[in-house]
Design a protein around this motif. Sequence first.
Motif, PDB file in Angstrom:
ATOM      1  N   ASP A  29       5.488   1.232  -7.437  1.00  0.00           N
ATOM      2  CA  ASP A  29       6.015   1.526  -8.501  1.00  0.00           C
ATOM      3  C   ASP A  29       5.279   2.480  -9.388  1.00  0.00           C
ATOM      4  N   THR A  30       4.646   2.613  -9.115  1.00  0.00           N
ATOM      5  CA  THR A  30       3.389   3.743  -9.616  1.00  0.00           C
ATOM      6  C   THR A  30       3.342   4.579  -9.045  1.00  0.00           C
ATOM      7  N   ALA A  31       3.004   4.444  -7.588  1.00  0.00           N
ATOM      8  CA  ALA A  31       3.211   5.869  -6.713  1.00  0.00           C
ATOM      9  C   ALA A  31       4.556   6.352  -6.591  1.00  0.00           C
ATOM     10  N   GLU A  32       5.880   6.060  -7.550  1.00  0.00           N
ATOM     11  CA  GLU A  32       7.061   6.482  -7.348  1.00  0.00           C
ATOM     12  C   GLU A  32       8.545   6.417  -5.920  1.00  0.00           C
ATOM     13  N   ILE A  33       6.989   4.931  -5.408  1.00  0.00           N
ATOM     14  CA  ILE A  33       7.939   4.167  -4.293  1.00  0.00           C
ATOM     15  C   ILE A  33       8.847   3.222  -4.817  1.00  0.00           C
ATOM     16  N   PHE A  34      10.021   3.601  -5.137  1.00  0.00           N
ATOM     17  CA  PHE A  34      10.994   2.635  -5.676  1.00  0.00           C
ATOM     18  C   PHE A  34      12.066   1.891  -4.407  1.00  0.00           C
ATOM     19  N   ASP A  35      11.398   2.436  -3.039  1.00  0.00           N
ATOM     20  CA  ASP A  35      12.529   1.308  -2.925  1.00  0.00           C
ATOM     21  C   ASP A  35      12.656   0.119  -1.319  1.00  0.00           C
ATOM     22  N   VAL A  36      11.014  -0.420  -2.217  1.00  0.00           N
ATOM     23  CA  VAL A  36      10.253  -1.204  -1.316  1.00  0.00           C
ATOM     24  C   VAL A  36      11.422  -2.669  -1.157  1.00  0.00           C
ATOM     25  N   ILE A  37      11.618  -2.963   0.411  1.00  0.00           N
ATOM     26  CA  ILE A  37      12.740  -4.732   0.686  1.00  0.00           C
ATOM     27  C   ILE A  37      11.911  -4.778   1.504  1.00  0.00           C
ATOM     28  N   SER A  77      12.491  -3.183  -4.671  1.00  0.00           N
ATOM     29  CA  SER A  77      12.359  -2.654  -6.042  1.00  0.00           C
ATOM     30  C   SER A  77      13.158  -3.062  -7.092  1.00  0.00           C
ATOM     31  N   ASN A  78      12.422  -3.099  -8.717  1.00  0.00           N
ATOM     32  CA  ASN A  78      13.457  -2.766  -9.578  1.00  0.00           C
ATOM     33  C   ASN A  78      14.255  -1.662  -9.602  1.00  0.00           C
ATOM     34  N   GLU A  79      13.810  -0.324  -9.398  1.00  0.00           N
ATOM     35  CA  GLU A  79      14.450   0.630  -9.688  1.00  0.00           C
ATOM     36  C   GLU A  79      15.676   0.736  -7.945  1.00  0.00           C
ATOM     37  N   LEU A  80      15.776   0.118  -7.140  1.00  0.00           N
ATOM     38  CA  LEU A  80      16.461  -0.038  -5.767  1.00  0.00           C
ATOM     39  C   LEU A  80      17.623  -0.299  -6.602  1.00  0.00           C
ATOM     40  N   SER A  81      18.664   0.546  -5.700  1.00  0.00           N
ATOM     41  CA  SER A  81      20.448   0.731  -6.236  1.00  0.00           C
ATOM     42  C   SER A  81      20.505  -0.269  -4.915  1.00  0.00           C
ATOM     43  N   LEU A  82      21.517  -1.150  -4.889  1.00  0.00           N
ATOM     44  CA  LEU A  82      21.835  -2.841  -4.005  1.00  0.00           C
ATOM     45  C   LEU A  82      23.400  -2.413  -3.979  1.00  0.00           C
ATOM     46  N   ILE A  83      23.511  -2.415  -2.149  1.00  0.00           N
ATOM     47  CA  ILE A  83      25.165  -2.843  -2.639  1.00  0.00           C
ATOM     48  C   ILE A  83      25.230  -4.759  -2.453  1.00  0.00           C
ATOM     49  N   ASN A 126       0.947  -1.132  -0.008  1.00  0.00           N
ATOM     50  CA  ASN A 126       0.423  -0.075   0.150  1.00  0.00           C
ATOM     51  C   ASN A 126       0.902   1.165   0.599  1.00  0.00           C
ATOM     52  N   PRO A 127       0.911   2.259  -1.547  1.00  0.00           N
ATOM     53  CA  PRO A 127       1.735   3.009  -1.262  1.00  0.00           C
ATOM     54  C   PRO A 127       1.420   3.967  -0.189  1.00  0.00           C
ATOM     55  N   ASP A 128       0.163   4.987  -0.001  1.00  0.00           N
ATOM     56  CA  ASP A 128      -0.629   5.784   0.915  1.00  0.00           C
ATOM     57  C   ASP A 128       0.488   6.989   1.178  1.00  0.00           C
ATOM     58  N   LYS A 129       0.460   7.619   0.361  1.00  0.00           N
ATOM     59  CA  LYS A 129       1.671   8.635  -0.032  1.00  0.00           C
ATOM     60  C   LYS A 129       1.294   9.464   0.747  1.00  0.00           C
ATOM     61  N   ILE A 130      -0.044   9.874   1.255  1.00  0.00           N
ATOM     62  CA  ILE A 130      -0.525  10.383   2.277  1.00  0.00           C
ATOM     63  C   ILE A 130       0.445  10.526   3.869  1.00  0.00           C
ATOM     64  N   SER A 153       6.248  -8.038 -11.966  1.00  0.00           N
ATOM     65  CA  SER A 153       6.160  -7.955 -10.120  1.00  0.00           C
ATOM     66  C   SER A 153       6.841  -6.726 -10.011  1.00  0.00           C
ATOM     67  N   CYS A 154       7.455  -5.591 -10.499  1.00  0.00           N
ATOM     68  CA  CYS A 154       8.197  -4.427  -9.976  1.00  0.00           C
ATOM     69  C   CYS A 154       8.765  -4.592  -9.173  1.00  0.00           C
ATOM     70  N   ALA A 155       9.627  -6.169  -9.035  1.00  0.00           N
ATOM     71  CA  ALA A 155      10.293  -6.086  -7.791  1.00  0.00           C
ATOM     72  C   ALA A 155      11.562  -7.619  -8.328  1.00  0.00           C
ATOM     73  N   ARG A 156      12.581  -7.527  -7.880  1.00  0.00           N
ATOM     74  CA  ARG A 156      13.484  -8.323  -8.321  1.00  0.00           C
ATOM     75  C   ARG A 156      13.483  -9.376  -6.978  1.00  0.00           C
ATOM     76  N   PHE A 157      14.756 -11.156  -6.988  1.00  0.00           N
ATOM     77  CA  PHE A 157      14.665 -11.275  -5.933  1.00  0.00           C
ATOM     78  C   PHE A 157      15.830 -11.152  -5.765  1.00  0.00           C
ATOM     79  N   CYS A 158      16.721 -11.007  -4.375  1.00  0.00           N
ATOM     80  CA  CYS A 158      18.032 -11.232  -4.507  1.00  0.00           C
ATOM     81  C   CYS A 158      18.615 -11.982  -3.327  1.00  0.00           C
ATOM     82  N   THR A 159      19.825 -12.373  -3.949  1.00  0.00           N
ATOM     83  CA  THR A 159      20.521 -13.219  -2.452  1.00  0.00           C
ATOM     84  C   THR A 159      21.478 -12.072  -2.552  1.00  0.00           C
TER      85      THR A 159
END
Length: 992
Positions: free
Chosen positions: A533-541, A561-567, A497-501, A577-583
């Motif tokens: 993603d549509t609400a421009e919340i790009f840092d979901v983990i 999130s797809n847009e999230l830069s990672l270490i 739920n992006p809920d930008k309020i 899913s607008c997402a990735r699975f990362c190990t």
Amino acid sequence: EGSIYTFSMRIKVDSVVKAVPRVILKTHTTGTPDFDIIATCPSSSNDIGWVTCESDFVFSAGHSIAPKVELLIFIKNDFNSDVHYDDLSFTFHCGAICPMVLTEDPSSCWAPGAEVIFPSETLYPEANTVTTLETINTGGVITTPPNAVDPAPTTAVDNPHTAGEIGLLSRNIRFSNSDSSLTGPSLVVLRTPNVPQLIRGAEFSGFGDQAVAGRHAINFKQSGNSTGSIVSKNSIRYSNSRCVNIHSTDYVTISNNVAHRTHGHCFAVQGENESGNIFRNNIGVETLKATSIINNVAEPGEDSSPATFYIAYPTNTWIGNRAAGSEAYGFWFELRQTSSEYLSAFVAPLTAFEDNKSHSNKWFGLRVSPFGYNPHDTATLANTTIYKNGGQGIYTHNTGNIVIDGGYLADNKIAIDLIADNNVTIQNVNIVGYSPEYKRLKGRKPVTTPIHCQNGFTGIRLHITEGVLNAGLATLRNITFSDFDQTCVKMCAIDINPDKIRGTIFNTEVSMSQLNFDGFSDVSNKVNFCNADTAEIFDVILKDTDGSLNPSDSSPGYIVSNELSLIGGDCTVLVDSCARFCTNILPGDADTIANTNANPDANANAIANTNSIASATTASGPSTTSATTPEDEDLICISNPDFGLGTSNWRGVQAAIEIETGVNGTGNALKIFSRTSSAVGSSWQDFPTSCMIVDSWYEISADVKMTIPGSDETFDCNPTILWHNDPKSCAGISLFVVGMIPPRREVAFTVGPYNSSAYDASSSAYNASGWTKIYGVFQATAEMLSPHSVGLMVSRASMDSDITVDNIKFKPVTNSSVGVTNCTRPLHNGDAEIGDHRLWWVFGADDIGNSRIEISDGYGNSSYAFKHTGTRDQRNRGMVQKMEGSCFTPGSSWNVTAKFRYFKEDGSYISCNKNDTVNDACPSFMMLPDGVFAGPTLVNQDETPMLVGEWNDFQGEYIVEQGADYSQVYILVSNVIPGFNYELDNIELVPL
């Protein structure tokens, strides 16, 4: 004719894309044939393979007289692929008269002709059936008149979780109101403690009076200890006002009652410290809205949004109850503080909540809001069954420390919806999207069976922000998701739920394990970030601790999130899913996982060098501290905050600066002297706005001392003064934003009171050497972040003082931060238990003299209270706090409560008039919209006698005017005539 059959088959379509088979009955008539779709099957394809398709249908009169009925199987949008069929069958389900076998045998008590009710089998709360028993036989076998119960109840064979219910309405003893108006009689047990009452085996019809508060069908009111009292096996019908209401009464057992078509909350706990009551095996069917507001006042618990089970105090027991259709909610926890004499309902323990069911409610099956619930002891909702609700199955808001353990949820728009919560655990739960038995009912009764399939449905919806930062949102463990039918739209097991309020970044912690997905073919239906993603919340983990969502193997990892830069990280795209699975991501801290400004070239070495990171990096460059403590790792924006590099990055504005010895005689501090302006005469640093996120909250603190210019003598400032231009104003921190009107915003202030205890850098204590604390929080608005940089100023103190500052800390707020806006509790530090009076001042635009706020011993077992001392020259020269104006919506009502003691300026306690606002009046409160005197002093509605030297109660109500649009609302302690003062504790302001 009228018989029900179940059609079933297995089917496979050799298609490269998903194909949706439909099963159609073609009924031949003298004219154009009739076509009825009796089943829409799950999608099939080469990848999906065989699927099972089944549905119930009624063999109607048209079918029975037709010369021929044909079965057609139609593959929508595919006329060429090969189709394989197996295991086709038609099974007789039930005839026109369907015998029903009950789980218990009531034949010794029930008889033919008795009136019974079958609750709704659909999303509609009103779709219940009242009929009579035709026959009843030993073993619990009953029949009703032909086709009287249509649709027939779900059987335990169909689904043991959602098997239909039956309630006996008839009773041999009947109390009825022949008048059809809303002013029926009421059975009230009034103020009779220690006298057991027995109300059993009667029918109450038309009871309750909506025109008079407390006139409910059955009401235990202010009866205290009622051990042995029983309300059992009654039938409550057509009540005008509630069913069984418990008000200031304890230890009543309410069991095996049946309620139908009642107005307002049905089985209700009023919310005044009721404890030890037991609600067991009751059922409420078709709970209706109250048609008038009691006493023309929208009071707490007002029944226009009714719950079949209304819970305003939790120290009671609910076991085996059934909420079977309400115009609002099945169960509603509306927990608030109604008195300071007992433990707040918001934190009181839940005695037991087990094996309850809720279905066919217009909105939610179970609601915990708007105030939420954060009990000191973990509360468990055990084995709860919630299904076929128009909105959410379980909805929680501002809630924490609860466990949803076991249970079954099906056919809800959203099974579990968490909004700004903390530490909610969901475990051992089955979540069904579109259940097979409800799908069969839709095929049999397409017009009268509403479904969520065409609009989409969700299993668990997680919120982007926590109620309290860094306290954790949710643990998902051992959950099975099934029947998320691929013929439906927008179906998803786990959604965001992006809920930008409430925020623009994802700052929660979610841990998942042992998740099972039965019948899922697409990963996008398992977890989906596309709404975020549509609400421009790009840092979901989301953390997957056992690889339940890993598309490759069972290795644990993170869904990001797809847009999230990672270490670091080996990532697999989760298609659609607008997402990735990362190990293999840097383990442990979500803040190190998500680094949107990370340098990709540096990622390869990040994991190997986990333990070699020696300094924190901020948007303005490396930290200048020689070592990074866990607390300091979150510091942002400011360079050289402890002046370890001398005056580097700092400059004097309308002042000079120099380095001197730091707090506690160690390190460096910065001295600001020769100041020519109280507001701007400062040490100044510009920093980039890129280090902050719009609408996020930040905390600023520092060590500070003020001295008389040219000496080491402490300057005696007054931290209760609101303004910077007073001769005794204290130091503070401001932000200077070019283009903002006005450009300077004060964000942190000197913490009071002053005292002579030894200075402790971890507290706000002030000693003879002058060191004390600056503290504040603020929200970074879009206007503040519009320029590329802003200025931070340490200033605000009287020009008659020099300022020395050390250890400036700028960081995101944490769960221990004080002052972050929460509109359910807009007033902060009302009980002084943090040991200081931060966020409280003394009202006045001129020199307030020696008027101060001190800290004294608190009420009851509390440690601290506020004590207003010194000389006061006006009635309105009282304590004041500024609150966020947007919390005070037009027409809203607020309850103001507090404890107070009253004394002369010499310290001797004296009496005052609690209920007067003019003559010899006790302390009261005023609400000042945008700081303007626009309304009267609140009248103390507490009628208990004034006790000299003891803690007394204040209780008043504030109603926001219609059309209100405030930026701030001040709460002011007023009414106290000059020459007198007061102590305050437990100040609370909550919405009604």
